[in-house]
Design a protein around this motif. Structure first.
Motif, PDB file in Angstrom:
ATOM      1  N   THR A 148       0.834  -1.436   0.195  1.00 16.92           N
ATOM      2  CA  THR A 148      -0.450   0.188  -0.079  1.00 16.92           C
ATOM      3  C   THR A 148       1.029   1.206   0.422  1.00 16.92           C
ATOM      4  O   THR A 148       2.466   0.986  -0.231  1.00 16.92           O
ATOM      5  N   PHE A 194      -6.346   3.031  -2.229  1.00 16.81           N
ATOM      6  CA  PHE A 194      -7.471   3.529  -1.918  1.00 16.81           C
ATOM      7  C   PHE A 194      -7.518   4.472  -2.521  1.00 16.81           C
ATOM      8  O   PHE A 194      -6.367   5.422  -3.022  1.00 16.81           O
ATOM      9  N   SER A 195      -8.512   5.554  -2.380  1.00 16.84           N
ATOM     10  CA  SER A 195      -8.815   7.246  -3.130  1.00 16.84           C
ATOM     11  C   SER A 195     -10.027   8.107  -2.782  1.00 16.84           C
ATOM     12  O   SER A 195     -10.900   7.254  -2.038  1.00 16.84           O
ATOM     13  N   LYS A 196      -9.513   8.995  -2.105  1.00 14.77           N
ATOM     14  CA  LYS A 196      -9.907   9.345  -1.388  1.00 14.77           C
ATOM     15  C   LYS A 196     -10.940  10.534  -2.523  1.00 14.77           C
ATOM     16  O   LYS A 196     -12.051  11.825  -2.262  1.00 14.77           O
ATOM     17  N   ALA A 250     -14.375   8.354   1.239  1.00 15.86           N
ATOM     18  CA  ALA A 250     -13.142   7.869   0.157  1.00 15.86           C
ATOM     19  C   ALA A 250     -12.957   5.878   0.341  1.00 15.86           C
ATOM     20  O   ALA A 250     -13.999   5.338   0.853  1.00 15.86           O
ATOM     21  N   LYS A 251     -13.241   5.452  -0.403  1.00 16.53           N
ATOM     22  CA  LYS A 251     -12.885   4.084  -1.525  1.00 16.53           C
ATOM     23  C   LYS A 251     -11.533   3.523  -1.166  1.00 16.53           C
ATOM     24  O   LYS A 251     -10.306   3.496  -1.330  1.00 16.53           O
ATOM     25  N   VAL A 252     -11.641   2.063  -0.191  1.00 19.59           N
ATOM     26  CA  VAL A 252     -10.162   1.894   0.052  1.00 19.59           C
ATOM     27  C   VAL A 252     -11.182  -0.285  -0.426  1.00 19.59           C
ATOM     28  O   VAL A 252     -11.623  -0.735  -0.472  1.00 19.59           O
ATOM     29  N   SER A 253      -9.568  -0.075  -1.046  1.00 13.58           N
ATOM     30  CA  SER A 253      -9.483  -2.036  -1.460  1.00 13.58           C
ATOM     31  C   SER A 253      -8.620  -2.863  -1.656  1.00 13.58           C
ATOM     32  O   SER A 253      -7.350  -2.117  -1.127  1.00 13.58           O
ATOM     33  N   SER A 267     -13.954  -3.131  -2.751  1.00 13.37           N
ATOM     34  CA  SER A 267     -13.963  -2.276  -2.131  1.00 13.37           C
ATOM     35  C   SER A 267     -15.179  -1.988  -0.661  1.00 13.37           C
ATOM     36  O   SER A 267     -16.213  -2.099  -1.378  1.00 13.37           O
ATOM     37  N   THR A 271      -9.109   6.584   6.541  1.00 14.02           N
ATOM     38  CA  THR A 271      -8.599   6.359   5.624  1.00 14.02           C
ATOM     39  C   THR A 271      -7.690   5.883   6.450  1.00 14.02           C
ATOM     40  O   THR A 271      -7.130   4.470   5.707  1.00 14.02           O
ATOM     41  N   VAL A 326      -6.560   1.721   6.204  1.00 11.75           N
ATOM     42  CA  VAL A 326      -5.566   1.339   4.893  1.00 11.75           C
ATOM     43  C   VAL A 326      -4.208   0.698   6.111  1.00 11.75           C
ATOM     44  O   VAL A 326      -4.135  -0.535   6.145  1.00 11.75           O
TER      45      VAL A 326
END
Ligand code: ASP
Ligand code: MG
Length: 444
Positions: free
Chosen positions: A183, A296-298, A380-383, A421, A429, A433
């Motif tokens: 990560t 991840f993407s905020k 936020a998307k955490v994958s 996700s 976030t 993570v």
């Protein structure tokens, strides 16, 4: 003797001194007897400047002229590198996209490579021991002959495509970007550089927020089985054993290598295996981890449509206009209605499109029929990604429990075969993570 593609990104060719450094990397491989095609990006910042000039000239401009302008950055570096190589006594010639040619579709500014003629390059390897220095990022429209570009970050794609076309055994992509980690090391200091990662995982990582390589280049590598090696430039050169071999990294004949241009060129054994991350086929990963990495993407926004009519055609009425507005919808979650009449529907869009998406939905309210819109920009998307998920049950369930224990609420969940996700509050976030990183034993 190997045939190599070596790709250098913008920061690696940012000035003449760095171009000289690049030339020494090339020299090392040539001295080792290899055939080399080099792909260069524009000097750091050059493309941004060219794009800005186009916008300044006219907010709405013809994409054909945009391509004519922005492709020039790579033309400069290709010529400069050839000059420096010649000065070092190495036969070298620069090539632009139209000269090979590299044929592309007509989608100016985001063209796709259709075909590359590498015959002349190979002939010159054989007859003249000539290094081919190619301008990355550009090609030629197959019908009109006009210059096209491949979309930002497209030199990665040029490199992979050229490697496939000349059947290179290896394509070294020298970059300032750190190799592929479990990560983002800025969030999780204990993030580990991955010795290996499968194309599919890399595709997911790249599209879900990791910015190592252009997504399309990984796609292309997967299709043509071009192996890619990503290596860290954060390592101190003096900490590197140039003859060292990280476990199982370079066992393959045909590969693409992304590695540091900050190592001293003459410190690298061209026959050895430099440390880095190899992007290869799944079957090459002997010992599979269930989870390979966490992205991840905020840059996400959530929109919920409350009490929307539950009947055929409603999803089309909602997502049709969004697609027409060029808004990329990502996670979509719809409830099964309890009363048979209405339901809730939640989805995400890029944060930058949040307002536009809301406007579109308000406009189509009459046609769709819903009670109200709720939205949030601070999500936020955490994958979690890993090919091991195919054969392991309960991977996601573990995450739900761990996040619950930290008091992190999950707003929406989507899954696919090799990833899931989670949409959460953006404030959490980093915590999420980190929690997931240790949960799946990625801390080591
Ligand atoms: N110079 C182009 C860009 O900045 C292409 C690349 O560097 O890959 O997007
Ligand atoms: Mg790049």
């Amino acid at each position: 003797m190997a045939r190599l593609v070596m790709k250098f990104g913008g920061t690696s060719v940012a000035d003449i001194e760095r171009i000289r450094n690049v030339a020494r990397h090339v020299q090392r491989e040539i001295t080792a007897g290899h055939e080399v095609a080099v792909i260069v990006s524009a000097m750091s910042g050059a493309t941004n400047q060219l794009v800005a000039w186009c916008r300044e000239a006219a907010a709405l401009h013809d994409a054909r002229e945009y391509d004519a302008v922005v492709s020039s950055g790579e033309q400069v570096t290709a010529g400069l590198l050839a000059i420096v190589l010649e000065g070092m006594g190495i036969n070298a010639r620069s090539w632009q996209g139209w000269q090979l040619p590299i044929l592309t579709s007509n989608a100016h500014a985001s063209a796709r490579i259709l075909d590359i003629n590498g015959t002349e390059l190979v002939k010159r390897f054989k007859e003249r021991h000539e290094v081919a220095v190619l301008a990355g990022f550009q090609g030629m429209h197959k019908d009109t002959g006009r210059i096209t570009t491949l979309g930002r970050g497209g030199s990665d794609t040029s490199a992979v495509a050229v490697a496939a076309a000349i059947q290179a055994e290896r394509c070294d992509i020298y970059t300032d970007v750190d190799g592929v980690y479990t990560t983002d090391p800025r969030i999780v200091p204990r993030a580990q550089r991955l010795p290996k990662i499968a194309y599919e995982e890399m595709l997911e990582l790249a599209s879900l927020g990791a910015k190592v390589m252009q997504v399309r280049s990984v796609e292309l590598g997967m299709v043509h089985n071009v192996r890619i090696f990503v290596r860290s430039s954060f390592e101190k050169p003096e900490d590197i054993d140039p003859h060292g071999t990280p476990p199982g990294t370079l066992i393959c004949g045909e590969e693409e290598i992304v590695r540091s241009s900050f190592e001293k060129p003459e410190d690298i054994d061209p026959h050895g295996t430099p440390p880095g991350t190899l992007i290869c086929g799944e079957e090459e990963i002997v010992e599979q981890q269930v989870v390979t990495g966490i992205a991840f993407s905020k840059d996400e926004a959530q929109i919920s449509i409350r009490r929307v009519q539950d009947k055929p055609g409603v999803a089309a009425a909602i997502f049709g206009p969004l697609a027409e507005a060029n808004i990329n919808v990502d996670m979509i979650v719809q409830n099964v209605s309890s009363d048979g009449a209405t339901t809730d529907l939640t989805f995400t869009v890029p944060a930058s499109d949040y307002q536009r998406a809301t406007d579109v939905l308000i406009k189509s309210k009459g046609q769709v029929g819903y009670e109200r819109l709720d939205g949030a920009n601070d999500v936020a998307k955490v994958s979690v990604i890993g090919i091991g998920m195919r054969s392991h049950a309960g991977v996601a369930a573990k995450a739900f429990k761990a996040l619950a224990e930290k008091g992190i609420n999950i707003r929406a969940i989507t899954t696919s075969e090799i990833k899931f996700s989670l949409l959460i509050d953006a404030n959490y976030t980093e915590l999420a993570v980190r929690t997931l990183h240790s949960l799946y034993d990625l801390d080591k």
